[in-house]
Motif scaffolding. Structure first.
Motif, short mmCIF file in Angstrom:
data_model
loop_
_atom_site.label_atom_id
_atom_site.label_comp_id
_atom_site.label_asym_id
_atom_site.label_seq_id
_atom_site.Cartn_x
_atom_site.Cartn_y
_atom_site.Cartn_z
N THR A 1 0.82 -1.20 0.00
CA THR A 1 0.00 0.00 0.00
C THR A 1 0.86 1.26 0.00
O THR A 1 2.05 1.22 0.30
CB THR A 1 -0.91 0.01 1.25
OG1 THR A 1 -0.07 -0.08 2.42
CG2 THR A 1 -1.88 -1.16 1.24
N GLY A 2 0.21 2.38 -0.31
CA GLY A 2 0.94 3.63 -0.31
C GLY A 2 0.02 4.83 -0.29
O GLY A 2 -1.18 4.73 -0.57
N CYS A 3 0.61 5.97 0.05
CA CYS A 3 -0.08 7.26 0.01
C CYS A 3 0.28 7.93 -1.31
O CYS A 3 1.46 8.07 -1.64
CB CYS A 3 0.39 8.17 1.14
SG CYS A 3 0.44 7.41 2.77
N GLY A 4 -0.72 8.38 -2.04
CA GLY A 4 -0.46 9.11 -3.27
C GLY A 4 -0.58 10.60 -3.05
O GLY A 4 -1.40 11.04 -2.24
N ASN A 5 0.22 11.39 -3.76
CA ASN A 5 0.05 12.83 -3.65
C ASN A 5 -1.16 13.27 -4.46
O ASN A 5 -1.91 12.43 -5.00
CB ASN A 5 1.33 13.58 -4.04
CG ASN A 5 1.65 13.52 -5.52
OD1 ASN A 5 1.26 12.59 -6.23
ND2 ASN A 5 2.40 14.50 -6.01
N THR A 6 -1.40 14.56 -4.58
CA THR A 6 -2.66 15.10 -5.12
C THR A 6 -3.10 14.48 -6.44
O THR A 6 -4.27 14.07 -6.56
CB THR A 6 -2.55 16.63 -5.25
OG1 THR A 6 -2.34 17.18 -3.94
CG2 THR A 6 -3.81 17.22 -5.84
N PRO A 7 -2.26 14.37 -7.47
CA PRO A 7 -2.74 13.83 -8.75
C PRO A 7 -2.95 12.32 -8.74
O PRO A 7 -3.48 11.76 -9.70
CB PRO A 7 -1.63 14.21 -9.73
CG PRO A 7 -0.41 14.34 -8.91
CD PRO A 7 -0.86 14.85 -7.58
N ILE A 8 -2.59 11.66 -7.65
CA ILE A 8 -2.79 10.21 -7.52
C ILE A 8 -3.95 9.92 -6.56
O ILE A 8 -4.84 9.13 -6.85
CB ILE A 8 -1.50 9.53 -7.04
CG1 ILE A 8 -0.39 9.71 -8.08
CG2 ILE A 8 -1.72 8.05 -6.74
CD1 ILE A 8 0.99 9.33 -7.61
N PHE A 9 -3.97 10.62 -5.43
CA PHE A 9 -5.05 10.45 -4.44
C PHE A 9 -6.34 11.11 -4.91
O PHE A 9 -7.44 10.58 -4.70
CB PHE A 9 -4.61 11.04 -3.10
CG PHE A 9 -5.62 10.89 -2.01
CD1 PHE A 9 -5.83 9.67 -1.39
CD2 PHE A 9 -6.36 11.99 -1.57
CE1 PHE A 9 -6.76 9.54 -0.37
CE2 PHE A 9 -7.29 11.87 -0.55
CZ PHE A 9 -7.49 10.63 0.05
N LYS A 10 -6.24 12.27 -5.53
CA LYS A 10 -7.38 12.97 -6.15
C LYS A 10 -8.56 13.16 -5.20
O LYS A 10 -9.70 12.81 -5.51
CB LYS A 10 -7.82 12.23 -7.42
CG LYS A 10 -6.77 12.21 -8.51
CD LYS A 10 -7.21 11.48 -9.76
CE LYS A 10 -7.38 10.01 -9.51
NZ LYS A 10 -7.56 9.24 -10.76
#
Length: 263
Positions: free
Chosen positions: A78-87
């Motif tokens: 698992t991972g945390c995405g930044n703005t363009p990935i987490f949206k």
């Protein structure tokens, strides 16, 4: 007004100095990674958090609302995405292949991770803050801890279709606090696009679909003066436009803080 210009200039320069003194300048986020952007490999930065072999946060959850991400089918990948990935939560559940070639302990082989959390650290247009387990999975066998000791590295990534292990079923978790006039659903384990952009429910024997609103992360909710008794069919739509219906998955007499699987 002209006499204030030197003062404003001093303030502006002081702000720049403070920003530089506190680390790297903020990097603007890249364009959103959508379900149809293609299979081109893109560059990103990666860090990791939590326990070295863990799944991230202490409660095994995060900004998507998932729990037990250390257990199958997420299994800590698992991972945390930044703005363009987490949206703003619409990227929750989406899947990405990631790989690294430097430092030497990188294997260069791609592994798949699920987006389960948010990451606001502005260090690159695309940034994955991975679980310790996922970060180490990019290493050559036996060199996982050596790779984790790098702390931060460059990687390549691309969005891929989610493929859960055989027997995994789409699951709807009725969130705590739900009651006959308020229903909050978390949708997880969606094959294909992985993410969900719309959720509707329909009570058995009725023709009208009720649209749920985005609450936060992967959680959708509805407030209504009419009692929600069930059973309910749930219809969910993925970012790529795929609509799926799960008939009567929320039973009559449903309970809060309970998961219901597709049959």
């Amino acid at each position: 007004m002209a006499s204030s210009s030197p003062v404003l200039l001093v303030v502006a320069l002081f702000a720049v100095f403070l920003g530089s003194a506190h680390g790297i300048a903020k990097v603007p986020p890249g364009p959103n990674i959508t379900a149809d952007y293609g299979d081109k490999w893109l560059d990103a930065k990666s860090t990791w958090y939590g326990k070295p072999t863990g799944a991230g946060p202490k409660d095994n959850g995060g900004a998507c609302g998932y729990k037990d991400v250390d257990k199958p089918p997420f299994s800590g990948m698992t991972g945390c995405g930044n703005t363009p990935i987490f949206k703003d939560g619409r990227g929750c559940g989406s899947c990405f292949e990631i790989k690294c070639t430097k430092p030497e302990s990188c294997s260069g082989e791609a592994v798949t991770v699920h987006i389960t959390d948010d990451n606001e650290e502005p260090i690159a247009p695309y940034h994955f803050d991975l679980s310790g387990h996922a970060f180490g999975s990019m290493a050559k066998k036996g060199e996982e801890q050596k790779l984790r000791s790098a702390g931060e590295l460059e990687l390549q990534f691309r969005r891929v279709k989610c493929k859960y292990p055989e027997g995994t079923k789409v699951t709807f978790h009725v969130e705590k606090g739900s009651n006959p006039n308020y229903l909050a659903l978390l949708v997880k384990y969606v094959d294909g696009d992985g993410d969900v952009v719309a959720v509707d429910i329909k009570e058995k024997g009725k023709d009208k679909w009720i649209a749920l609103k985005e609450s936060w992360g992967a959680i959708w909710r509805v407030d209504t003066p009419d009692k929600l008794t069930g059973p309910f069919t749930v219809r969910y739509t993925t970012e790529g436009g795929t609509k799926s219906e799960v008939e009567d998955v929320i039973p009559e007499g449903w309970k809060a803080d309970t998961s219901y699987e597709a049959k």
